[in-house]
Design a protein around this motif. Structure first.
Motif, PDB file in Angstrom:
ATOM      1  N   UNK A  82       0.853  -1.184   0.000  1.00  9.89           N
ATOM      2  CA  UNK A  82       0.000   0.000   0.000  1.00  9.89           C
ATOM      3  C   UNK A  82       0.884   1.228   0.000  1.00  9.89           C
ATOM      4  N   UNK A  83       0.598   2.157  -0.918  1.00  3.83           N
ATOM      5  CA  UNK A  83       1.442   3.348  -1.022  1.00  3.83           C
ATOM      6  C   UNK A  83       0.582   4.595  -0.957  1.00  3.83           C
ATOM      7  N   UNK A  84       0.838   5.397   0.064  1.00  4.13           N
ATOM      8  CA  UNK A  84       0.174   6.699   0.177  1.00  4.13           C
ATOM      9  C   UNK A  84      -1.341   6.643   0.185  1.00  4.13           C
ATOM     10  N   UNK A  85      -1.908   5.619   0.810  1.00  2.00           N
ATOM     11  CA  UNK A  85      -3.366   5.472   0.799  1.00  2.00           C
ATOM     12  C   UNK A  85      -4.031   6.542   1.679  1.00  2.00           C
ATOM     13  N   UNK A  86      -4.984   7.247   1.104  1.00  2.00           N
ATOM     14  CA  UNK A  86      -5.698   8.289   1.840  1.00  2.00           C
ATOM     15  C   UNK A  86      -7.200   8.109   1.637  1.00  2.00           C
ATOM     16  N   UNK A 114       0.558  -6.946  11.690  1.00  2.00           N
ATOM     17  CA  UNK A 114      -0.555  -6.399  12.467  1.00  2.00           C
ATOM     18  C   UNK A 114      -0.643  -4.897  12.302  1.00  2.00           C
ATOM     19  N   UNK A 115      -1.856  -4.393  12.417  1.00  2.00           N
ATOM     20  CA  UNK A 115      -2.065  -2.957  12.532  1.00  2.00           C
ATOM     21  C   UNK A 115      -2.680  -2.724  13.893  1.00  2.00           C
ATOM     22  N   UNK A 116      -2.058  -1.854  14.668  1.00  2.00           N
ATOM     23  CA  UNK A 116      -2.640  -1.554  15.976  1.00  2.00           C
ATOM     24  C   UNK A 116      -2.845  -0.050  16.074  1.00  2.00           C
ATOM     25  N   UNK A 117      -3.514   0.347  17.128  1.00  2.26           N
ATOM     26  CA  UNK A 117      -3.752   1.766  17.329  1.00  2.26           C
ATOM     27  C   UNK A 117      -4.986   1.965  18.166  1.00  2.26           C
ATOM     28  N   UNK A 158      -8.827   1.314   6.894  1.00  6.73           N
ATOM     29  CA  UNK A 158      -7.746   0.817   6.053  1.00  6.73           C
ATOM     30  C   UNK A 158      -8.106  -0.571   5.499  1.00  6.73           C
ATOM     31  N   UNK A 159      -8.629  -1.413   6.379  1.00  9.59           N
ATOM     32  CA  UNK A 159      -9.107  -2.739   5.941  1.00  9.59           C
ATOM     33  C   UNK A 159     -10.121  -2.599   4.814  1.00  9.59           C
ATOM     34  N   UNK A 160     -11.065  -1.690   5.033  1.00 12.26           N
ATOM     35  CA  UNK A 160     -12.134  -1.507   4.057  1.00 12.26           C
ATOM     36  C   UNK A 160     -11.601  -0.988   2.727  1.00 12.26           C
ATOM     37  N   UNK A 170     -14.315  -2.124  -0.047  1.00 11.92           N
ATOM     38  CA  UNK A 170     -15.560  -1.574   0.467  1.00 11.92           C
ATOM     39  C   UNK A 170     -15.551  -0.046   0.327  1.00 11.92           C
ATOM     40  N   UNK A 171     -14.356   0.533   0.518  1.00 13.17           N
ATOM     41  CA  UNK A 171     -14.163   1.957   0.226  1.00 13.17           C
ATOM     42  C   UNK A 171     -13.169   2.101  -0.908  1.00 13.17           C
TER      43      UNK A 171
END
Lengths: 356, 555, 270
Positions: free
Chosen positions: C7-11, C34-37, C46-48, C53-54
């Motif tokens: 993934x590069x520069x996803x906004x 993993x992604x945490x936060x 981000x998953x979506x 989905x997005x």
């Protein structure tokens, strides 16, 4: 770059394309019709104005009913299918009072008092029916999958219709004439029926009242809070059940008023009279953006005018015979177009995140 | 959430409720209209309506207050009955002085006489209260019976009423002589009622015995295996034989009734794909029925409106094709809509089709309000010789049966496939279904397409059956009928469609008293089903596959 | 080795809110990341974006050598990504077995025509699907529960069933959204082993969203930390634990936002 185009094409399936083409072709045909009518000078400007005023009159009634749909949808995310019949219940019951008053000469003797009484009875009946419907058919299913309350709503709609058919009979009853409202007045050179002026004035007054209520009173604010998020509102100490009941009362009262106004325009009542205005008012609510109070008002007027002008403006220009028979088809086509091009309505939906 | 009420107060309120319900049924006219049908002796369907209203209220009250002593419950039941009867009795009592009829058209002297048992107002009033109270006490006494006997008595009672209601059905049969000794003028006579009641109780008792025997047998597994029911093909064969001979027993009129039921079954199977499998609430379903019928009409009619003069069989594929195309075309713009919008838009679409059908604009093609006449009947020819021309309801019965067979087969096989699972997944959760790799556009359109073509098939047969079609035959109420019958039978259930059609289409056809209150009863049924029995009366059984798969791999 | 997901520069924006802000992230093939936060950091968004989905406004998501941003969810799944949900979303009125068979949808080809006529393709695919579904059922430890309605299964079994359903499409990358949410310590340990087992047995690449630090630190080979839509740290578990910005994001606001006791201690002690 090529891949990007390819990808966007892949996502934009041919279905979207067809939908747009379908919509655009309807719009194109309408434009051709309009050019035909206006170019052919079928009607004078005065006649167009007269038709428009008639559209505004009907639009006022649609708007009042549409508010009921929008208020309930805003809070429960449910189409209250029975709302058109709640409108009918009020108008039909009001008729009997009007007829009795007319029988004793009070109706024309004290028109303001009589009309107020008829309206009060109509509102009362609508509210009672709405409350019974909410309590019996909707409340127990509030947490059920969405299809379930929708089906009960359809069931409620038919139950109300045929209950009143059983109670009051299946005939078409003629609303008594109010002499004060007979005849026309001329406003700026346009002849307008007095009854229509009354309808426009009353519907505007009701709408202003509702807007003020929702916007400025404490109860109205609580209502908006519940629309935003039921759970949070409940945590803040708002009695959600009460607010929902209030919403139904409010919507039904407006429908009761609309019922009497409708009867003043068309001068007759019938057990099935709620069906078509109900769907149209829903169209108006979607048109303005469901859940959006000013939207429902705007949508109502827009639909009323569009429907009044449509047959003469579009269909007649296309050379279709007896275009007025197709008036209702125009309204439904408009609904489909709106849902294709701007599903959130003119003013946009006001729904909370959880639903959208 | 419900606050605790004291039982006596609850009894008061329930008595009022029973009274209101009984008043409601009286004032919408059901009681009087139904009173012309005698169920058992002098007991009419009108009485039964009141009795059942009271019974349901009293029964639910008793279930809720089981902990009370029997004496108290009996008293409370009597109180409820008395209050209910009092409320109901006020109508004829006040009716002698006040003219309710100005507004409530059903408040007629006939109704009053019925509610007063033909007595003078005061005596009738007292009598009604007494009868109502005693009835409630009897219900309470039945409720005190041990579980098995209570259920047996209640069910046997209901069966007796249903048999009494349907007794005309037996009279219309070719073998009616067998039943005559048990029949009154309309309905069962008292001997018949007692016989039916006792037979029903006996049936339940035998069922209980059998259950006990089975339970014992199940302990010895081999024996249970040996006692396995008839093989599936035998059951199917018996069913087919039964269906083939049915019209010969029933005669022409009842076959006609069955034909109407059958057409609704075909439509129901189609709508079941759209609503039951795919979860798309389509209220404009009648439009496809109309399209099928009109296509058949225009293509085969021998009147000036007929354009092609085709035979039934030549026109049939076109009728289905037109409905199918319309189904997909309607599906396209509504694809991206929320479920509840879909309901309204399809409703609007159904109305547009009806409006177009009556309009003058299309009159030169489809006849406007005058409709299309002289639609030809199907003929089966072989080698130039006419083998069979479908004329009578009995002939059409077989045609419709074939139609149902095809529809049933297609619906069943689709469900057991990747497509069927995709539909159900979409019904359960659209977003997740899409995330499982299901192309929603494709499967929505296929659902609409199949649903519409079934309806088109029904419409085509209907047009040929009745011979002439009018726009008035294609109103919204048909959509609602079809929706109601799937919901009553069980959403997504194939046998449910048949059960629902028999109950919701067959009954009103047989009992003309019902016809007038058909829509009211559908409305009430939709609400009641969703509240009390959302899975319907005959839900689809859960398929056991894991074990089965194990057997297969084990072989 | 080439990354399976890049993934590069996803906004992704919602009105004025930037839910995912210029995010870069890669997952190596065959690894567990993993992604945490904190809550609302943009992990699920981000998953979506990955699953279609997005559609992200900016940036690229390259999966297995092809750009996938902007594809529909079903198209993404067909390319080999499948997922589970934070709040379990099974098809609750279908049996466990049917749920898994729905997951196999993209691998099957038979059409309505095959289904009505019961062609050989139909028979072959249906038999395979059933066998595979039973196999997966056993694999996730739910043997014998296949004919239960999904809604009637116990909570832990539902989580496992959801994973089985995701596996049925034979994905190359599996996205798990809080797979241990609502589990007790023992179930959590089992789930950790199960996820490792998945990777080892099936050679999957796995991306997790997880709140339970114990889980994340035990099984991840790489961790990205998100806060307010931005990636604030990335690296091996050991680096993440020492990263002051991460500690601040969690503990600094932890006290104020009512971060749960054991999460906070897990971060501090692990």
């Amino acid at each position: 770059m090529v891949e990007k185009i390819q990808r966007s094409l892949e996502r934009l399936s041919f279905v979207d394309l067809i939908v747009w083409l379908f919509g655009l072709s309807i719009v194109a045909v309408s434009v051709v019709g309009m050019i035909g009518s206006l170019g052919g000078h079928l009607y004078t400007t005065k006649e167009w104005m007269r038709v428009t005023v008639y559209g505004v009159t009907q639009g006022g009634v649609y708007a009042l009913i549409a508010l009921g749909y929008t208020l309930v949808y805003g809070i429960l995310f449910m189409i209250n299918f029975a709302h058109g019949d709640i409108f009918m219940a009020g108008a039909f019951t009001g008729y009997f009072l009007a007829a009795k008053l007319d029988q004793y000469g009070i109706y024309n003797g004290h028109p303001i008092l009589s009309l107020s009484l008829v309206m009060l009875l109509s509102m009362f009946t609508s509210v009672v029916i709405a409350l019974i419907t909410e309590r019996v058919a909707y409340r127990p299913l509030r947490r059920a999958p969405r299809l379930v309350p929708l089906i009960t709503a359809i069931g409620a709609s038919f139950t109300i219709e045929y209950t009143f058919r059983g109670l009051y009979g299946s005939g078409v009853e003629a609303y008594p004439e109010l002499e004060v409202l007979a005849g026309k007045v001329s406003i700026g050179g346009i002849e307008v029926l007095k009854a229509h002026i009354l309808v426009i004035v009353v519907s505007l007054a009701m709408m202003a009242g509702l807007y003020a209520y929702v916007q400025y009173t404490k109860a109205g604010k609580a209502m908006r809070a519940v629309a935003e998020d039921k759970d949070v509102a409940a945590l803040m100490g708002v009695d959600v059940d009460r607010i929902i009941v209030n919403t139904f009362i409010l919507g039904a009262a407006l429908a009761g008023v609309a019922g009497v106004l409708y009867a003043l325009i068309f001068k007759q009542v019938h057990f099935f009279m709620g069906f078509i205005p109900g769907i149209k008012a829903f169209t108006a609510a979607v048109l303005g953006g469901i859940g959006n109070v000013p939207g429902a008002m705007l949508g109502g007027f827009f639909l009323g005018i569009f429907e009044a002008l449509g047959p003469g403006l579009i269909l007649e220009g296309l050379g279709i015979t007896s275009p007025h028979q197709l008036k209702d088809a125009i309204a439904f086509t408009l609904l489909v177009l709106v849902l294709i091009f701007r599903p959130t309505g003119i003013l946009g939906e006001r729904l909370s995140e959880e639903k959208v | 959430m419900e606050e605790k009420r004291s039982p006596w107060k609850d009894a008061w309120l329930n008595g009022l409720l029973a009274g209101v319900i009984m008043l409601y049924f009286s004032l919408v006219g059901m009681v009087k209209t139904f009173s012309s049908r005698e169920v058992v002796g002098a007991l009419s369907l009108g009485h039964v309506t009141l009795l059942l209203s009271l019974g349901v209220v009293v029964y639910t009250f008793l279930r809720r207050h089981k902990q009370e002593s029997r004496g108290t419950l009996l008293g409370q039941a009597a109180l409820m009955g008395a209050i209910g009867g009092f409320l109901l009795g006020l109508l004829p009592l006040l009716g002698q002085w006040v003219d309710f009829r100005f507004m409530l058209v059903q408040a007629s002297p006939e109704l009053y006489a019925l509610l007063r048992f033909g007595q003078n107002p005061t005596v009738g009033f007292v009598l009604l209260i007494a009868v109502s109270a005693v009835t409630s006490m009897v219900i309470a006494l039945i409720d005190f019976l041990p579980d098995f006997w209570r259920n047996a008595v209640v069910n046997a009672f209901l069966i007796t009423i249903v048999v009494g209601m349907l007794s005309d059905l037996f009279k219309g049969m070719t073998i009616h002589a067998i039943f005559d000794p048990f029949m009154g003028a309309s309905g069962l006579n008292y001997i018949g009622a007692v016989v039916v009641f006792l037979l029903s109780v006996a049936y339940f008792w035998m069922g209980k015995r059998r259950g006990e025997i089975k339970a014992e047998a199940a302990k010895d597994k081999t024996e249970a295996m040996a006692k396995k029911a008839l093989p599936r093909w035998a059951v199917a064969g018996l069913l087919v034989a039964f269906l083939l001979f049915l019209p010969l027993i029933l005669g022409s009129y009842l076959s006609h009734v069955l034909n109407m039921v059958g057409l609704y079954v075909i439509m129901g199977l189609g709508l079941n794909i759209v609503v039951g499998y795919a979860g798309l609430l389509d209220l404009g379903y009648v439009a496809f029925f109309a399209l099928g019928a009109y296509t058949m009409g225009v293509l085969t009619s021998t009147s000036p409106l007929g354009v092609a003069h085709m035979t039934f069989w030549e026109a049939l594929p076109f009728a289905i094709l037109v409905a199918l195309t319309a189904g997909i075309l309607l599906g396209v713009p509504v694809l991206r809509m929320r479920g509840d919008y879909l309901a309204i838009v399809t409703l609007g679409f159904g109305e547009i089709i009806r409006i177009l059908a009556v309009s003058d604009a299309l009159k030169p093609f489809i006849g406007g309000a005058q409709g299309i006449l002289s639609i030809i009947k199907p003929i089966i020819k072989f080698g130039g010789r006419t083998l069979l021309e479908f004329q009578t309801p009995i002939h059409f019965y077989y045609l419709i049966l074939v139609g149902i067979g095809i529809a049933f087969f297609v619906a069943y096989r689709l469900r057991e496939s990747r497509l069927g699972r995709a539909w159900m997944a979409m019904r359960e959760d659209e977003d997740v279904a899409e995330a499982m790799g299901i192309d929603l556009v494709v499967i929505k359109l296929t659902a609409f397409g199949f649903g519409a073509s079934f309806s088109g098939l029904a419409g085509a047969i209907f047009a040929s059956y009745v011979g002439s079609i009018f726009p008035a035959s294609f109103n919204l109420l048909i959509s609602i009928n079809v929706l109601s019958l799937i919901i009553v039978g069980g959403v997504g259930s194939l046998p449910g469609v048949v059960v629902g059609s028999l109950a919701l289409v067959g009954l009103p056809e047989l009992l003309r008293e019902f016809a007038e209150y058909r829509m009211l009863m559908y409305g009430l049924a939709l609400i009641a089903m969703m509240l009390l029995k959302p899975e319907g009366f005959w839900p689809e059984p859960i398929r056991q596959r894991e074990l089965h798969a194990g057997e297969e791999s084990g072989d | 080795m080439a990354p399976i997901l890049d993934a590069q520069g996803v906004t992704k924006r919602f009105g004025g809110l930037v839910a995912v802000n210029n995010l870069d992230f890669t997952i190596e093939e065959g690894s567990i990341a993993s992604v945490i936060g904190p809550n609302g950091a943009g992990k699920t968004t981000f998953f979506n974006c990955i699953t279609g989905f997005y559609t992200p406004e900016e940036g690229h998501i390259i999966f297995d050598g092809h750009e996938i941003q902007g594809l529909r969810p079903d198209q993404v799944t067909k390319r080999g990504i499948s997922r589970t949900y934070q709040n379990i979303r099974l098809f609750s009125n279908m049996t466990a077995l049917e749920n898994i068979m729905v997951g196999r949808h993209p691998l099957m080809r038979h059409t309505w025509w095959d289904a009505i006529l019961h062609t050989s393709r139909y028979h072959k695919e249906e038999e395979e699907a059933l066998e595979e579904a039973v196999r997966l059922l056993n694999f996730v430890g739910l043997a014998g529960l296949g004919d239960q309605m999904a809604r009637n299964l116990p909570y832990g079994a539902q989580r496992r069933l959801e994973i089985a359903r995701a596996l049925a499409s034979k994905p190359k990358l599996l996205l798990l959204d809080e797979p241990t949410a609502g589990m007790n310590p023992q179930e959590t340990t089992e789930m950790i082993h199960f996820i490792q087992h998945l990777r080892d047995e099936l050679g999957l690449s796995i991306l997790l969203i997880e709140h339970d630090m114990k889980v994340v630190m035990t099984i991840s080979e790489k961790i990205a930390v998100m806060d307010f839509g931005k990636k604030i740290a990335e690296g091996k578990p050991i680096d993440i634990q020492r990263n002051p910005r991460v500690i601040e994001a969690y503990l600094g606001r932890g006290a104020a936002s009512g971060l749960s006791e054991n999460e906070a201690t897990a971060t501090a002690t692990a």
